[in-house]
Structure formats: C-alpha cells, structure tokens
Design a protein around this motif. Structure first.
Motif, short mmCIF file in Angstrom:
data_model
loop_
_atom_site.label_atom_id
_atom_site.label_comp_id
_atom_site.label_asym_id
_atom_site.label_seq_id
_atom_site.Cartn_x
_atom_site.Cartn_y
_atom_site.Cartn_z
N ASP A 5 -64.63 46.68 -83.38
CA ASP A 5 -63.41 46.40 -84.14
C ASP A 5 -63.27 47.38 -85.31
O ASP A 5 -62.18 47.89 -85.58
N ASP A 63 -62.52 43.32 -91.66
CA ASP A 63 -62.94 41.97 -92.03
C ASP A 63 -64.46 41.82 -91.91
O ASP A 63 -65.11 42.54 -91.14
N VAL A 64 -65.01 40.85 -92.64
CA VAL A 64 -66.47 40.68 -92.68
C VAL A 64 -67.04 40.30 -91.31
O VAL A 64 -68.21 40.57 -91.03
N ASP A 65 -66.23 39.65 -90.47
CA ASP A 65 -66.75 39.22 -89.17
C ASP A 65 -66.39 40.19 -88.04
O ASP A 65 -66.56 39.87 -86.87
N ASP A 66 -65.91 41.39 -88.39
CA ASP A 66 -65.57 42.38 -87.37
C ASP A 66 -66.82 42.91 -86.67
O ASP A 66 -67.85 43.15 -87.33
N LYS A 67 -66.71 43.12 -85.38
CA LYS A 67 -67.78 43.79 -84.63
C LYS A 67 -67.66 45.29 -84.87
O LYS A 67 -66.65 45.79 -85.36
#
Length: 282
Positions: free
Chosen positions: A91, A84-88
């Motif tokens: 992640d 996902d675009v907001d993954d660290k």
C-alpha cells in the motif's frame, strides 16, 4: 492552477482579487470570454485583468487562458492519499509512487513557463557576468540546495549551497548586483530564509524563490516558482515536495545548459569525466 490562484488571493491587490474570484467561480467561462466582458464582470479595468494574469506568473491573458483550458479540460485527477499506520508495504509503495507521479503531472499542467523563463534569464545573466549563484534551504530543502549546487557547478558556474541560517545571512550580506540566490522552502515560512531573502534583495542580488504560493517567501523575492502540492509540511518527512523541488532545479539546470551551449560545455564535461575514471574500478 486553481489551487494556486486560491492560495495567492490574500497577497493580491483588491481589484486583482476580484478577477481571481471570477476565475474560481467559473473557470470555463473565464477562458472563453473576451477581456472586456471579464473586466465588466469583475468590475475592474481591462489592464487589471492582464495584470492579474501576470501576477500569477503568466505572460498575459492569452497564456493564462491557454493553461486554464488545459487545467479544466484535461487536468490530471489528483488525489493525495496519505499513508496510514496500518498500511502494508504494498500500500505504501503504491501511495508514494502515485502521489509523486500525480504531483509531477499536475505541475506539468499548471507550471508557469513565463516564471521559469524569467528565472533562467536571471541565472544566465549572472553566468555571463561571472557572478555568484547561491542556493539556500533548511532541513530537507537544504539537501535540495546541495543537489542544485552539484548540478550547477558541473556547468562551470560559480555556485554554492548553504543550509545553515547564520551562513545564509552572512553570505546574503556579501551578494550584490549581478549575483543570484535561489531560496528553496516547502512551507515558505522559515524565518532564516526570509531574513536571507530580504538581505540579498536589499543588496541588489536577484532573488528566486521555489516555494508554495501564498506563503510569505513567495512574495519575498523577484521571481517566484510555485511548488504547490497537498502534502502537509508538518506531517512526516516531506516526500512529494522534495522531489518536486528537485525537478524544478533540474528544469532550470537543463535550460541553462542549453543556453550556455554544447560548444562551451562538452570539452569541460568530457575532461571532468576522464579525470573521474581513476576513481572507479575497471
């Protein structure tokens, strides 16, 4: 295994489709029932049940049931988690590695050893006849084809890889009986690869496809090595699929090396290693 059966249903004959639907409806019962009962339930003949198993790449009903039991009873829990675009970064690391490991273990459970053995037999026959083994792929699959050439030519095999569509068509036109071509594709829908497969097959070469079940390319060759995974080929860059294709190439190269034998390979590999020493810093 069940995903592959579901994907392959449209390409099967109507009678074999009924057998496939019977498997999908109740895999555990299918694995435990005798062939006569299975034929009755699917409203087909007993040979059709066996033919379905072979269409799926297995040696027969017993081999199919053995793999089916393993899939149902001991199957690897497979959850493909998209990035996902907001993954660290942490992640992404976990998702990419987990997806790859799960895909490899699932392939280990589902892979048709019968299909792989047929592919290795064909490649070994080409080696014995001093024919050509070629690898075709486009995009990321073209890189896998180049890796395959590197692995096979180190075994003393006349191997070459092409990723350009025009070169593939021209080279396929020059292949003939005794030659083999391995065509690698994630989607199994690339027009250039389909054209090359048709030409090579028309000229008598053995065509081995490494691609997704149910795709047009899966039925375009003589031998299909299923490479099924949940990764969409239209999103981001193929990751799991590319690594799976590399693994399948590794399996074939290793089997071929064992068939050729250490007596023939070891002196050649030893000399190659000695000749490369001057290319490295001490």
């Amino acid at each position: 295994m069940l995903d592959r059966i579901k994907a392959s249903l449209p390409s099967l004959a109507p009678a074999e489709q009924r057998v496939g639907k019977l498997v999908l409806a109740d895999p555990r019962s299918f694995a435990s029932l005798p062939v006569s009962e299975l034929a009755d339930r699917a409203h087909v003949s007993k040979p059709t049940v066996v033919r379905f198993c072979r269409s799926m790449g297995y040696d027969g009903l017993s081999d199919f049931k053995l793999k089916l039991v393993g899939t149902v009873s001991e199957g690897v829990p497979f959850i493909h988690r998209s990035v996902d675009v907001d993954d660290k970064v942490s992640d992404v690391l976990v998702k990419v590695i987990d997806n790859t490991v799960a895909a490899f273990l699932k392939y280990r459970n589902d892979a048709s050893t019968h299909a792989i053995e047929k592919a290795v037999d064909a490649l070994m026959e080409t080696y014995r006849r001093r024919g050509r083994i070629e690898f075709f792929g486009a995009g990321n699959s073209g890189i896998v084809a180049q890796d395959a050439q590197h692995k096979f030519f180190r075994l003393g095999i006349n191997a070459i890889a092409y990723s350009d569509g025009h070169m593939q068509v021209m080279s396929a036109s020059l292949l003939g009986p005794g030659d083999s071509v391995v065509i690698i594709s994630n989607s199994g829908r690339t027009r250039d690869l389909m054209d090359a497969a048709d030409i090579a097959r028309k000229h008598g070469a053995t065509v081995i496809t490494v691609t997704a079940s149910g795709s047009p390319l899966a039925t375009a060759g003589h031998i299909h090595l299923a490479a099924d995974h949940p990764e969409g080929y239209d999103r981001y860059s193929p990751m799991t699929s590319r690594l799976m294709h590399l693994m399948i190439i590794d399996i074939m190269a290793t089997c071929l090396a064992l068939r050729i034998g250490g007596t023939a390979l070891q002196p050649m590999l030893r000399e190659m290693k000695n000749n490369l020493r001057s290319k490295r810093y001490a």
